[in-house]
Design an enzyme around this catalytic site. Structure first.
Site, PDB file in Angstrom:
ATOM      1  N   ASN A 125      -3.365 -13.687   4.531  1.00  0.00           N
ATOM      2  CA  ASN A 125      -4.407 -13.761   3.498  1.00  0.00           C
ATOM      3  C   ASN A 125      -3.788 -13.352   2.168  1.00  0.00           C
ATOM      4  O   ASN A 125      -3.514 -12.179   1.942  1.00  0.00           O
ATOM      5  CB  ASN A 125      -5.557 -12.808   3.880  1.00  0.00           C
ATOM      6  CG  ASN A 125      -6.603 -12.700   2.794  1.00  0.00           C
ATOM      7  OD1 ASN A 125      -6.651 -13.525   1.879  1.00  0.00           O
ATOM      8  ND2 ASN A 125      -7.441 -11.686   2.875  1.00  0.00           N
ATOM      9  N   TRP A 126      -3.586 -14.348   1.317  1.00  0.00           N
ATOM     10  CA  TRP A 126      -2.914 -14.061   0.036  1.00  0.00           C
ATOM     11  C   TRP A 126      -3.881 -13.496  -1.007  1.00  0.00           C
ATOM     12  O   TRP A 126      -3.474 -13.156  -2.112  1.00  0.00           O
ATOM     13  CB  TRP A 126      -2.268 -15.330  -0.515  1.00  0.00           C
ATOM     14  CG  TRP A 126      -1.100 -15.830   0.299  1.00  0.00           C
ATOM     15  CD1 TRP A 126      -0.676 -15.364   1.523  1.00  0.00           C
ATOM     16  CD2 TRP A 126      -0.202 -16.892  -0.044  1.00  0.00           C
ATOM     17  NE1 TRP A 126       0.419 -16.068   1.944  1.00  0.00           N
ATOM     18  CE2 TRP A 126       0.741 -17.020   1.009  1.00  0.00           C
ATOM     19  CE3 TRP A 126      -0.101 -17.752  -1.140  1.00  0.00           C
ATOM     20  CZ2 TRP A 126       1.766 -17.967   0.992  1.00  0.00           C
ATOM     21  CZ3 TRP A 126       0.915 -18.699  -1.161  1.00  0.00           C
ATOM     22  CH2 TRP A 126       1.843 -18.804  -0.110  1.00  0.00           C
ATOM     23  N   LYS A 127      -5.161 -13.477  -0.688  1.00  0.00           N
ATOM     24  CA  LYS A 127      -6.190 -12.978  -1.619  1.00  0.00           C
ATOM     25  C   LYS A 127      -6.069 -13.697  -2.971  1.00  0.00           C
ATOM     26  O   LYS A 127      -5.691 -14.850  -3.006  1.00  0.00           O
ATOM     27  CB  LYS A 127      -6.090 -11.460  -1.764  1.00  0.00           C
ATOM     28  CG  LYS A 127      -5.969 -10.762  -0.416  1.00  0.00           C
ATOM     29  CD  LYS A 127      -6.172  -9.293  -0.501  1.00  0.00           C
ATOM     30  CE  LYS A 127      -5.844  -8.666   0.843  1.00  0.00           C
ATOM     31  NZ  LYS A 127      -6.412  -7.347   1.010  1.00  0.00           N
TER      32      LYS A 127
ATOM     33  N   HIS B 169     -14.713 -11.291   4.963  1.00  0.00           N
ATOM     34  CA  HIS B 169     -13.678 -10.292   4.666  1.00  0.00           C
ATOM     35  C   HIS B 169     -14.338  -9.088   3.990  1.00  0.00           C
ATOM     36  O   HIS B 169     -15.297  -9.251   3.225  1.00  0.00           O
ATOM     37  CB  HIS B 169     -12.609 -10.911   3.756  1.00  0.00           C
ATOM     38  CG  HIS B 169     -11.400 -10.035   3.616  1.00  0.00           C
ATOM     39  ND1 HIS B 169     -11.366  -8.967   2.750  1.00  0.00           N
ATOM     40  CD2 HIS B 169     -10.206 -10.053   4.252  1.00  0.00           C
ATOM     41  CE1 HIS B 169     -10.183  -8.370   2.863  1.00  0.00           C
ATOM     42  NE2 HIS B 169      -9.471  -9.006   3.767  1.00  0.00           N
TER      43      HIS B 169
ATOM     44  N   GLU C  91     -13.598  -7.417   1.524  1.00  0.00           N
ATOM     45  CA  GLU C  91     -13.674  -7.487   0.058  1.00  0.00           C
ATOM     46  C   GLU C  91     -14.865  -8.366  -0.374  1.00  0.00           C
ATOM     47  O   GLU C  91     -15.505  -8.091  -1.384  1.00  0.00           O
ATOM     48  CB  GLU C  91     -12.344  -8.011  -0.506  1.00  0.00           C
ATOM     49  CG  GLU C  91     -11.263  -6.946  -0.403  1.00  0.00           C
ATOM     50  CD  GLU C  91      -9.850  -7.468  -0.210  1.00  0.00           C
ATOM     51  OE1 GLU C  91      -9.593  -8.650  -0.504  1.00  0.00           O
ATOM     52  OE2 GLU C  91      -8.996  -6.672   0.249  1.00  0.00           O
TER      53      GLU C  91
ATOM     54  N   GLU D 254     -10.796  -5.394  11.250  1.00  0.00           N
ATOM     55  CA  GLU D 254     -10.094  -4.840  10.101  1.00  0.00           C
ATOM     56  C   GLU D 254     -10.809  -3.587   9.603  1.00  0.00           C
ATOM     57  O   GLU D 254     -11.786  -3.688   8.843  1.00  0.00           O
ATOM     58  CB  GLU D 254     -10.066  -5.859   8.959  1.00  0.00           C
ATOM     59  CG  GLU D 254      -9.366  -7.148   9.285  1.00  0.00           C
ATOM     60  CD  GLU D 254      -8.818  -7.806   8.029  1.00  0.00           C
ATOM     61  OE1 GLU D 254      -7.604  -8.032   7.984  1.00  0.00           O
ATOM     62  OE2 GLU D 254      -9.580  -8.052   7.084  1.00  0.00           O
TER      63      GLU D 254
ATOM     64  N   GLY E 202      -4.913  -2.705   2.730  1.00  0.00           N
ATOM     65  CA  GLY E 202      -4.212  -2.520   1.467  1.00  0.00           C
ATOM     66  C   GLY E 202      -3.892  -1.068   1.123  1.00  0.00           C
ATOM     67  O   GLY E 202      -3.536  -0.761  -0.012  1.00  0.00           O
TER      68      GLY E 202
ATOM     69  N   SER F  65      -2.988  -3.227   6.773  1.00  0.00           N
ATOM     70  CA  SER F  65      -1.653  -2.664   6.551  1.00  0.00           C
ATOM     71  C   SER F  65      -0.665  -2.984   7.672  1.00  0.00           C
ATOM     72  O   SER F  65       0.177  -2.155   8.028  1.00  0.00           O
ATOM     73  CB  SER F  65      -1.740  -1.148   6.313  1.00  0.00           C
ATOM     74  OG  SER F  65      -2.462  -0.890   5.113  1.00  0.00           O
TER      75      SER F  65
ATOM     76  N   GLY G 105      -2.419  -9.106   4.974  1.00  0.00           N
ATOM     77  CA  GLY G 105      -2.603  -9.273   3.538  1.00  0.00           C
ATOM     78  C   GLY G 105      -1.266  -9.179   2.814  1.00  0.00           C
ATOM     79  O   GLY G 105      -0.471 -10.115   2.803  1.00  0.00           O
ATOM     80  N   GLY G 106      -1.019  -8.018   2.243  1.00  0.00           N
ATOM     81  CA  GLY G 106       0.170  -7.802   1.408  1.00  0.00           C
ATOM     82  C   GLY G 106       1.475  -8.319   2.003  1.00  0.00           C
ATOM     83  O   GLY G 106       2.253  -9.019   1.327  1.00  0.00           O
TER      84      GLY G 106
END
Ligand code: PEP
Length: 252
Positions: free
Chosen positions: A9-11, A94, A96, A166, A172, A213, A234-235
């Site tokens: 997930n590149w957001k 998600h 967010e 999650e 993150g 993470s 993610g990251g």
């Protein structure tokens, strides 16, 4: 046997040019890895470019959100069929989206039902906040998020569904959960909620990912758990070596 899956997930990161560059760098090493389904979810603006680069690679493409309606006066939104033109997958619910865009379980549920109707594979996110974790509400929260977000989904579609557990406090933050705890949440509440909705046998066919993470260093700890079938990343999914190493760990 559930096939492992890793999704990146590149957001809201990477322009179209940066997307091309990153996919260009990861596509060859990712293609060498077999035995794991791989999915990349760049921002909407980059989906077209990503789709052209990924064509024929066996690597899946996903959107990070969509509206539930087919079409109409919803300025700024993207419909399920628009997503389907380019993608096989869509991330829904998600944390967010839930936190910053007020997405409730009911909203997520409408989107999941639309993904089902459009023939998209929904990656449905559930997970407790730090406050809920500290108040020992994890099991209650995750159980009700799972049941409410998936209400009305058909047992035929269910094996295509992907649930991502999650914990919000792990996203993150660099503070991942641990394999044992994450496995317990899947075993004790997510699979039972799926069994109530779809029956025991179908519940066993649904893939459940861990997210929060995940890195190359901790991925194996999660993938070694019997109830965890991969990761939503993610990251680390935007770092070629990290994402390739995570996909390799999932393939083992
Ligand atoms: C995510 O965005 O779903 C996620 C898990 O992010 P990170 O891996 O950066 O914690």
């Amino acid at each position: 046997m559930r096939k492992s899956l890793v999704a990146g997930n590149w957001k809201m990161n990477k322009t179209i040019a940066e997307t091309r560059d990153l996919i260009f760098k990861m596509i060859a090493p990712l293609r060498e890895i077999t035995g794991v389904e791989q999915v990349i979810c760049p921002p909407f603006m980059s989906l077209m470019a990503a789709s052209a680069l990924l064509e024929g690679s066996g690597i899946g493409l996903g959107a990070q959100n969509m509206h539930w309606e087919e079409k109409g006066a919803f300025t700024g939104e993207t419909s399920p069929m628009m997503v389907k033109e380019l993608c096989g997958y869509v991330i829904l619910g998600h944390s967010e989206r839930r936190a910053y865009f007020n997405e409730t379980d009911q909203v997520v549920n409408r989107k999941v039902l639309s993904a089902q109707a459009a023939g998209l594979t929904a990656i449905v996110c559930v997970g407790e906040t730090l406050e809920q974790y500290e108040s020992k509400l994890t099991m209650d929260v995750v159980s009700s998020q799972t049941s409410n977000s998936l209400k009305g989904v058909s047992a035929e579609y269910a094996p295509r569904l992907i649930v991502a557990y999650e914990p919000v406090w792990a996203i993150g933050t660099g503070k991942a959960s641990n394999g044992t705890e994450a496995n317990a949440v899947v075993k004790e509440v997510i699979r039972p909620a799926l069994a109530k909705l779809f029956g025991e046998e179908t519940a066993q066919a649904v893939r459940v990912l861990y997210g929060g993470s995940v890195t190359a260093a901790n991925a194996a700890e999660f993938f070694n758990q019997p109830e965890i079938d991969g990761a939503l990343v993610g990251g680390a999914s935007m770092k070629v070596e990290e994402f390739v190493a995570i996909a390799k760990a999932a393939a083992n």
